[in-house]
Design an enzyme around this catalytic site. Structure first.
Site, PDB file in Angstrom:
ATOM      1  N   LYS A  31      -7.045   2.517  -2.681  1.00 22.72           N
ATOM      2  CA  LYS A  31      -7.698   3.432  -1.747  1.00 22.72           C
ATOM      3  C   LYS A  31      -8.296   4.568  -2.573  1.00 22.72           C
ATOM      4  CE  LYS A  31      -6.482   5.878   2.453  1.00 22.72           C
ATOM      5  NZ  LYS A  31      -5.629   5.821   3.635  1.00 22.72           N
ATOM      6  N   ASP A  60      -7.545  -4.453   9.927  1.00 18.46           N
ATOM      7  CA  ASP A  60      -6.763  -3.213   9.830  1.00 18.46           C
ATOM      8  C   ASP A  60      -7.532  -2.076  10.503  1.00 18.46           C
ATOM      9  OD1 ASP A  60      -5.069  -1.164   9.216  1.00 18.46           O
ATOM     10  OD2 ASP A  60      -5.524  -1.117   7.072  1.00 18.46           O
ATOM     11  N   ASP A  75      -9.716  -3.157   1.208  1.00 17.54           N
ATOM     12  CA  ASP A  75      -9.838  -2.663   2.587  1.00 17.54           C
ATOM     13  C   ASP A  75     -11.229  -2.043   2.705  1.00 17.54           C
ATOM     14  OD1 ASP A  75      -9.851  -0.565   4.678  1.00 17.54           O
ATOM     15  OD2 ASP A  75      -7.733  -1.021   4.942  1.00 17.54           O
ATOM     16  N   ASP A  83     -12.211   6.887   6.074  1.00 17.46           N
ATOM     17  CA  ASP A  83     -11.328   5.752   6.358  1.00 17.46           C
ATOM     18  C   ASP A  83     -10.778   5.861   7.776  1.00 17.46           C
ATOM     19  OD1 ASP A  83      -9.706   3.509   5.857  1.00 17.46           O
ATOM     20  OD2 ASP A  83      -8.033   4.774   5.251  1.00 17.46           O
ATOM     21  N   HIS A 105      -8.632  -6.392   4.092  1.00 18.47           N
ATOM     22  CA  HIS A 105      -8.398  -5.694   5.348  1.00 18.47           C
ATOM     23  C   HIS A 105      -9.780  -5.358   5.869  1.00 18.47           C
ATOM     24  CE1 HIS A 105      -4.032  -3.946   5.055  1.00 18.47           C
ATOM     25  NE2 HIS A 105      -4.053  -5.242   5.269  1.00 18.47           N
ATOM     26  N   ASP A 124     -10.712   3.766  10.343  1.00 12.19           N
ATOM     27  CA  ASP A 124     -10.087   2.607  10.980  1.00 12.19           C
ATOM     28  C   ASP A 124     -10.545   2.393  12.422  1.00 12.19           C
ATOM     29  OD1 ASP A 124      -8.139   1.391   8.957  1.00 12.19           O
ATOM     30  OD2 ASP A 124      -7.652   3.526   8.829  1.00 12.19           O
ATOM     31  N   TRP A 168       0.858  -1.185   0.000  1.00 13.80           N
ATOM     32  CA  TRP A 168       0.000   0.000   0.000  1.00 13.80           C
ATOM     33  C   TRP A 168       0.895   1.236   0.000  1.00 13.80           C
ATOM     34  CZ3 TRP A 168      -0.401   3.936   3.793  1.00 13.80           C
ATOM     35  CH2 TRP A 168      -1.318   4.947   3.425  1.00 13.80           C
ATOM     36  N   HIS A 175     -11.698   1.752   2.190  1.00 15.14           N
ATOM     37  CA  HIS A 175     -11.042   2.421   1.065  1.00 15.14           C
ATOM     38  C   HIS A 175     -11.908   2.673  -0.156  1.00 15.14           C
ATOM     39  CE1 HIS A 175      -6.674   1.489   2.500  1.00 15.14           C
ATOM     40  NE2 HIS A 175      -7.422   2.071   3.412  1.00 15.14           N
ATOM     41  N   GLU A 188      -3.002  -2.976  -2.465  1.00 10.42           N
ATOM     42  CA  GLU A 188      -4.167  -2.416  -1.764  1.00 10.42           C
ATOM     43  C   GLU A 188      -4.499  -1.013  -2.289  1.00 10.42           C
ATOM     44  OE1 GLU A 188      -3.446  -1.797   2.422  1.00 10.42           O
ATOM     45  OE2 GLU A 188      -5.541  -1.313   2.858  1.00 10.42           O
TER      46      GLU A 188
HETATM   47  C1  RNT Z   1      -3.946   2.666   4.849  1.00 10.33           C
HETATM   48  C2  RNT Z   1      -4.067   1.209   4.569  1.00 10.33           C
HETATM   49  C3  RNT Z   1      -2.955   0.363   5.091  1.00 10.33           C
HETATM   50  C4  RNT Z   1      -2.539   0.739   6.484  1.00 10.33           C
HETATM   51  C5  RNT Z   1      -1.604  -0.222   7.132  1.00 10.33           C
HETATM   52  C6  RNT Z   1      -0.966   0.358   8.328  1.00 10.33           C
HETATM   53  O1  RNT Z   1      -5.066   3.360   4.520  1.00 10.33           O
HETATM   54  O2  RNT Z   1      -5.292   0.736   5.027  1.00 10.33           O
HETATM   55  O3  RNT Z   1      -3.330  -0.959   5.026  1.00 10.33           O
HETATM   56  O4  RNT Z   1      -3.648   0.894   7.314  1.00 10.33           O
HETATM   57  O5  RNT Z   1      -0.716  -0.706   6.208  1.00 10.33           O
HETATM   58 ZN    ZN Z   2      -5.620  -1.398   4.937  1.00 11.48          ZN
END
Ligand code: RNT
Ligand code: ZN
Length: 437
Positions: free
Chosen positions: A247, A344, A278, A313, A305, A315, A204, A281, A245
């Site tokens: 986004k 994640d 993810d 985003d 993720h 998290d 990523w 994302h 990955e």
């Molecule tokens: C960032 C991505 C990535 C990170 C990690 C720490 O938006 O989701 O995966 O969260 O690699």
């Molecule tokens: Zn991620």
């Protein structure tokens, strides 16, 4: 706190209640009978769940700081909050991971980032020069506990990542990050060989533009070339499973990300590597659960993720919510062995170990919930276009004795049942976390 019939508060739970709630085996047998009425084999579901590993991200333990001495996070991602007790070094992070794993049923994997390298005797190398030996302590940790390891190049929180990484217009910067990724492939293969289990290595990058770019093509062409250079190296494709990955946006990259979903979906399909989705994302109402089947029709494996985006985003910790259950259903219905499952999230506003345990247990609950559905029967209802019955049945299933099976699963794996585990987190907070300054 329990109330007795006359309204007085009892601070001692009556033994009869303990007996009733703790009779897990009995409740399990009764649940089995109830589910059998729908043709669901509960023993088989429990057995299957026990063999679905979830890759637990190490970075919830220290707010994605790593061991390089960073004091802030870059790349447009953010951990907010300052709950006391974050891990400050490898020993603390490992101890915290151990604490969490003791409260999570099943045998799992640990997902590491390159920024978690452990240097010996004051040695320090930059990220392009990392070697397997810098992760020897993690391998030892994983071996002793029977865990698999997954890996991620770290292309943020570094002076050379301030502008762009694999898509950089500066050839030296670009080479630095290509070399970093190549080093990470070698480390991933070392993990796979040492632990006898393939290592997922996920790429990523935070490259993108805050405002409307004048040229979207050139950075993407450079990213494509960088990835091709990384994949051209000699590595064992059965041991290192590379993923990319995407986004849709990040803080400071609101208008354009170089590694967009279309870019990586096409790239992964054309190069025979994995696409990683993810859940935070995509556009806010766009769900990754709906994407899994489409991706699996064109790739052998995909990676996830699982996270929880709250309006962006963000998290947040994974909950037992609609989307997590929907993701789990898609995994269960389409073959858990083809979906590499990782979490994640990074919440610094609550006890970090609790965050891990809640997120991991919820992912497993969602998988169990999906395994306990009469999936073939429901698919048949759909094929026959009996949508009234399909909706009715899916709703009725929500109050089936799922919790009785979950409790049994926890007990069978010798981890605390229901909220009992929280006491252990509280004690650890008091004895260990609050002593870290
Ligand atoms: C960032 C991505 C990535 C990170 C990690 C720490 O938006 O989701 O995966 O969260 O690699
Ligand atoms: Zn991620």
């Amino acid at each position: 706190i329990l109330s007795s019939p006359d309204g007085a508060v009892l601070d001692v739970i009556p033994p009869s209640l303990i007996e009733r709630t703790m009779n897990i085996q009995e409740r399990y047998e009764s649940a089995k009978e109830i589910y059998a009425g729908l043709g669901v084999d509960v023993d088989a579901a429990v057995e299957r769940l026990n063999h679905i590993p979830v890759s637990m991200h190490c970075w919830q333990g220290d707010d994605v700081m790593g061991f390089e001495g960073a004091d802030s996070l870059s790349g447009g991602i953010q951990a907010t909050g300052n709950y006391p007790g974050k891990a400050r070094n490898p020993q603390e992070l490992m101890a915290d991971i151990d604490k969490a794993l003791n409260l999570i049923p099943g045998r799992h994997r640990i997902n590491l980032h390159a920024s978690y390298a452990i240097f010996q005797d004051g040695e320090k190398v930059d990220r392009d020069a990392l070697e397997p030996r810098h992760f020897a302590d993690w391998v030892k940790f994983a071996k002793e506990r029977g865990l698999g390891l997954d890996f991620n190049p770290t292309m943020f929180s570094h002076p050379k990542a301030e502008n762009a990484t694999l898509s950089s217009e500066d050839p030296q910067i670009r080479k630095f990050w290509i070399d970093h990724c190549k080093a990470c492939v070698r480390i991933s293969q070392y993990f796979a060989e040492e632990l006898g289990s393939p290592c997922a290595m996920n790429i990523w990058i935070p490259d993108g533009f805050k405002d409307i770019p004048a040229d979207r093509m050139s950075p993407r062409a450079r990213l494509k070339d960088s990835l091709d250079q990384i994949l051209a190296m000699d590595y064992d494709k059965s041991k290192v499973l590379i993923a990319v990955e995407s986004k849709v946006f990040g803080i400071g990259m609101e208008s354009c990300t170089v590694g967009s979903h279309e870019f990586y979906m096409n790239y992964a399909a054309s190069r025979g590597i994995m696409c990683l989705l993810d859940s935070g994302h995509f556009h806010p109402t766009e769900m990754i659960s709906d994407k899994i089947s489409s991706m699996l029709l064109f790739s052998d494996k995909i990676a996830l993720h699982v996270s929880r985006p709250v309006r962006w985003d963000s998290d947040h910790v994974v909950l037992f919510d609609d989307e997590t259950r929907e993701i789990a259903k898609e995994i269960v219905r389409n073959d858990p062995d083809r979906v590499l499952l990782a979490l994640d999230f990074f919440d610094a506003s609550i006890n970090r170990i609790c965050a891990w345990v809640v997120g991991m247990r919820n992912m497993q609950k969602a998988l169990l919930y999906a395994l306990l559905m009469p999936n073939e029967k429901l698919a048949k209802l759909q094929e026959e276009r009996r949508f009234t019955e399909l909706m009715m049945e899916q709703e009725e299933l929500k109050t089936y004795p799922f919790g009785d099976v979950w409790d049994y699963f926890c007990q069978m794996n010798q981890v605390p049942v229901k909220e009992q585990w929280f006491k252990e987190v509280q004690a650890y907070e008091k004895e260990v976390l609050l002593k870290r300054s």
